[in-house]
Write an enzyme that holds these catalytic residues in place. Structure first.
Site, mmCIF file in Angstrom:
data_model
loop_
_atom_site.group_PDB
_atom_site.id
_atom_site.type_symbol
_atom_site.label_atom_id
_atom_site.label_comp_id
_atom_site.label_asym_id
_atom_site.label_seq_id
_atom_site.Cartn_x
_atom_site.Cartn_y
_atom_site.Cartn_z
ATOM 1 N N CYS A 2 0.848 -1.183 0.000
ATOM 2 C CA CYS A 2 0.000 0.000 0.000
ATOM 3 C C CYS A 2 0.888 1.238 0.000
ATOM 4 O O CYS A 2 2.099 1.160 -0.157
ATOM 5 C CB CYS A 2 -0.931 0.006 1.208
ATOM 6 N N ARG A 48 -4.576 0.731 0.225
ATOM 7 C CA ARG A 48 -4.180 -0.677 0.218
ATOM 8 C C ARG A 48 -4.357 -1.341 -1.135
ATOM 9 O O ARG A 48 -5.392 -1.183 -1.787
ATOM 10 C CB ARG A 48 -4.999 -1.447 1.266
ATOM 11 N N LEU A 49 -3.320 -2.086 -1.535
ATOM 12 C CA LEU A 49 -3.381 -3.030 -2.646
ATOM 13 C C LEU A 49 -3.473 -4.407 -1.999
ATOM 14 O O LEU A 49 -2.502 -4.895 -1.410
ATOM 15 C CB LEU A 49 -2.137 -2.904 -3.522
ATOM 16 N N ILE A 51 -3.281 -8.081 -1.189
ATOM 17 C CA ILE A 51 -2.521 -9.223 -1.706
ATOM 18 C C ILE A 51 -2.525 -10.386 -0.720
ATOM 19 O O ILE A 51 -2.674 -11.536 -1.109
ATOM 20 C CB ILE A 51 -1.073 -8.789 -2.038
ATOM 21 N N ILE A 52 -2.350 -10.101 0.573
ATOM 22 C CA ILE A 52 -2.388 -11.126 1.616
ATOM 23 C C ILE A 52 -3.556 -10.817 2.548
ATOM 24 O O ILE A 52 -3.737 -9.666 2.962
ATOM 25 C CB ILE A 52 -1.057 -11.173 2.396
ATOM 26 N N ASN A 73 3.462 -0.470 4.578
ATOM 27 C CA ASN A 73 3.617 -0.612 3.135
ATOM 28 C C ASN A 73 4.654 -1.689 2.876
ATOM 29 O O ASN A 73 5.805 -1.548 3.295
ATOM 30 C CB ASN A 73 4.062 0.721 2.519
ATOM 31 N N GLU A 75 5.577 -6.148 2.150
ATOM 32 C CA GLU A 75 5.220 -7.543 2.390
ATOM 33 C C GLU A 75 6.266 -8.163 3.313
ATOM 34 O O GLU A 75 7.468 -7.903 3.160
ATOM 35 C CB GLU A 75 5.178 -8.351 1.085
ATOM 36 N N ASP A 98 -0.086 -10.000 7.376
ATOM 37 C CA ASP A 98 1.286 -9.783 7.836
ATOM 38 C C ASP A 98 1.409 -8.465 8.593
ATOM 39 O O ASP A 98 2.349 -8.283 9.372
ATOM 40 C CB ASP A 98 2.291 -9.861 6.680
ATOM 41 N N SER A 360 11.140 -9.439 -9.643
ATOM 42 C CA SER A 360 12.081 -8.768 -10.532
ATOM 43 C C SER A 360 13.505 -9.055 -10.071
ATOM 44 O O SER A 360 13.738 -9.419 -8.911
ATOM 45 C CB SER A 360 11.804 -7.258 -10.525
#
Length: 638
Positions: A2, A48-49, A51-52, A73, A75, A98, A360
């Site tokens: 996020c 927030r994006l 993902i978990i 922000n 992971e 998390d 990446s």
């Protein structure tokens, strides 16, 4: 993943609307959810994006006793293991997030928790009882965190744009930061383009209490620590084991995880490990170019086919890429002139149409001597004595006049840079010389007299060494290790990771970088130089570890990376566009550069007498930023 922002105003109320405005400025970092909390003179929030724990991971999260709140922000890849350890100690959880794991870990271990976190993170933790703010940034600086200490309070945010909306924040352009930019193409941490704003250094914790000044201290520092002598096979086998475990941890998600794939060593190593771990085809994303000199799609396609990836490729005409330069510059909030941001922006845009997360290969070059400048540094260590003895002869390069042949003129420039760098005293000083995008001679010509005297007089590289790494021998006795350490600690967070974070998050895409797991970095720093650079072969251990996983011969080609035909661009119509941009933006009147000298640089580049393309690209990006800089920054330059 996020974006976070907040303000500890100390003594003055923070309205929820102000924090909401901060978070709205970085909505692209997290379009799925938002949250804001205020407590008198403190407030923070997030975008927030998901993902978990998509359903239960809403932030801010409050501790079960109501004392602490957290926004975060990033992971944490080892959070399942940390959670099991904490549960054995009697700690309880209400979500699978998390974020809650970080909060409970802090409650249990205090500030010792930060070193235990394996991941990328920028954390803000509020203690309601003691009215204390803690800000924490991950060890390698993968996730950004900006701070503005002003008028007795402290504001923070994931991006500068979330600070520039605050009503009381003064913004003065930092002249030293401008010099950084025209020297290196980016502004080096902890500076930003604004004198009042700094980035929290990687691996550091800031504590801000109800009274007194912020206190910043380190919780992690890298260092070379040689292990007992081992044979090649042992190092290669251990790399394979650790690499697979690290990549597997970085694939933790409740959504699909893809990979950026160029067909080079690092991205291929990531993709190969992912396919050995996953029971489903991996989506691999590649940007191609019509010009074969810059196109790596055949190599990426060969790797993807061999690994059974779902290969998604898009061809980009770099001539059209100039149309989106203003948008790319805006996503950085300050001048940023790495040309590789253009293809990275495009590949992020493409990947975001299919996945929320990609892995990446950033960090592999810095850890395992993958750059041409690392090979040059090894050569310089051998040739330095001879060059010192032949000093008068090498100065003949300076007397060579421009020729009618463009390539010959470019060669003369490269030879002079190699000679000047080789004569410097240590790897740290040569690092600063080799990572310049402009020569001292060019800066002396295009800077105004006052600006040049202020920042770029004699001893420039030694002053930089004294500022950032004052004791090279304490880092390592090996000049190449000194050089690589500076790459890891300065260039990586200032440039490479900034590029990946901003271009990916501009498209609401999370980019993870497994090479930069701090435990993996600690291990890599125990490896001898000979396992990293073997003769002319960089990343030797990486190549040997993954070559059996990849198509035969795919790792034998010369390193290419994201390249753009800058010299050709600025010799043609784009040069005319850039010159108009420089004049129309008002940057020519800012007092940093001499307009007449800049016009000469444009003319000499067009005529092929010198290659000034990196400077002219930086000038273009600076002009774009100067034209659109925030209103609050239009008055002051300091």
């Amino acid at each position: 993943m996020c974006g976070i922002a907040g303000w500890y105003r100390r003594g003055h109320a923070v309205e929820p609307e102000i924090v909401t405005r901060q978070c709205d400025a970085i909505r692209h970092r997290g379009p799925d959810d938002s949250g804001v909390f205020t407590d008198g003179d403190f407030g923070f929030g997030m975008r927030r994006l998901s993902i978990i724990d998509i359903a239960g991971g809403h932030q801010p999260i409050v501790s079960q006793n109501g004392r602490w709140l957290i926004v975060f922000n990033g992971e944490i890849y080892n959070h399942p293991q940390l959670r099991r350890e904490l549960e054995r100690e009697g700690r309880q959880f209400e979500t699978r997030s998390d974020t809650e794991t970080i909060l409970v870990a802090y409650q249990h271990w205090g500030d010792d928790a930060w070193r235990r976190l394996e991941g990328m993170f920028a954390v803000a933790l509020w203690d309601r009882e003691e009215r204390t703010l803690r800000l924490v940034r991950d060890p390698l600086g993968i996730k950004p965190l900006y701070i503005a200490d002003q008028a007795g309070g402290l504001a923070f945010a994931s991006e500068l744009k979330a600070l520039t909306v605050l009503p009381e924040l003064a913004l003065e352009v930092d002249r030293r930061a401008v010099h950084d930019f025209f020297s290196f193409g980016h502004i080096r941490i902890p500076r930003t383009i604004y004198r009042q704003v700094r980035s929290l250094p990687p691996g550091h914790l800031l504590t801000h209490r109800a009274e007194g000044k912020p206190v910043i201290r380190s919780f992690w520092e890298p260092g070379y620590e040689k292990r007992d002598t081992r044979d090649d096979e042992s190092w290669i086998a251990e790399f394979q084991e650790r690499w697979l475990a690290t990549v597997e941890a970085h694939m933790l998600a409740d959504v699909d995880v893809g990979v950026f794939l160029s067909g080079g060593v690092d991205s291929s190593a990531v993709a190969a490990a992912m396919t050995r771990i996953s029971d489903r085809p991996i989506k691999a994303f590649t940007i191609g170019f019509p010009d074969r000199r810059f196109d790596e799609t055949p190599y990426a396609a060969a790797v993807a086919d061999h690994l059974g990836c779902e290969h998604i490729c898009r061809v980009v005409d770099l001539r059209a890429a100039t149309d989106i330069l203003p948008e790319i510059q805006r996503c950085f909030d300050e001048p940023f002139a790495d040309p590789a941001a253009v293809p990275t922006w495009y590949v992020s845009q493409m990947a975001s149409e299919h996945v929320k997360v990609v892995l990446s290969g950033e960090g592999g070059d810095e850890l395992f001597a993958g750059y041409k400048r690392h090979r040059n540094e090894a050569r310089m260590a051998r040739y330095r004595g001879a060059l010192q003895l032949a000093g008068p002869l090498t100065r003949a390069i300076d007397a060579l006049p421009p020729t009618p042949w463009t390539n010959a003129n470019y060669l003369r420039q490269r030879l002079k840079r190699f000679r000047d760098s080789a004569l410097l005293p240590d790897g740290i000083t040569r690092f600063f010389a080799k990572t310049q995008i402009t020569s001292p001679e060019l800066r002396a010509a295009v800077y105004t007299d006052h600006f040049h005297q202020e920042f770029d007089a004699l001893g420039r590289f030694e002053r930089l060494r004294a500022e950032h790494f004052p004791d090279p021998e304490s880092i390592s006795e090996h000049p190449l290790e000194q050089f690589m350490f500076a790459d890891l600690r300065l260039n990586l967070p200032s440039a490479m990771l900034t590029k990946v974070d901003r271009t990916s998050m501009a498209h609401s895409l999370e980019a993870r970088v497994p090479f930069l797991s701090h435990n993996f970095v600690d291990w890599a720093l125990t490896m001898p130089v000979e396992m990293k650079l073997r003769g002319k072969t960089g990343k030797y251990v990486v190549r040997k570890a993954v070559e059996s996983w990849l198509p035969a011969g795919i790792l034998d080609r010369r390193k290419q990376g994201f390249q753009m035909p800058l010299a050709h661009w600025f010799a043609g119509d784009f040069g005319n566009y850039a010159q108009r941009l420089w004049r129309d933006s008002g940057a020519a009147e800012a007092g940093f550069l001499d307009s007449g000298a800049v016009d000469i640089a444009f003319a000499e580049h067009r005529g092929g007498r010198s290659d000034y393309s990196r400077f002219l690209y930086a000038l273009s990006m600076f002009s774009l930023w100067w034209d659109k800089r925030p209103t609050a920054a239009r008055g002051g330059v300091n």
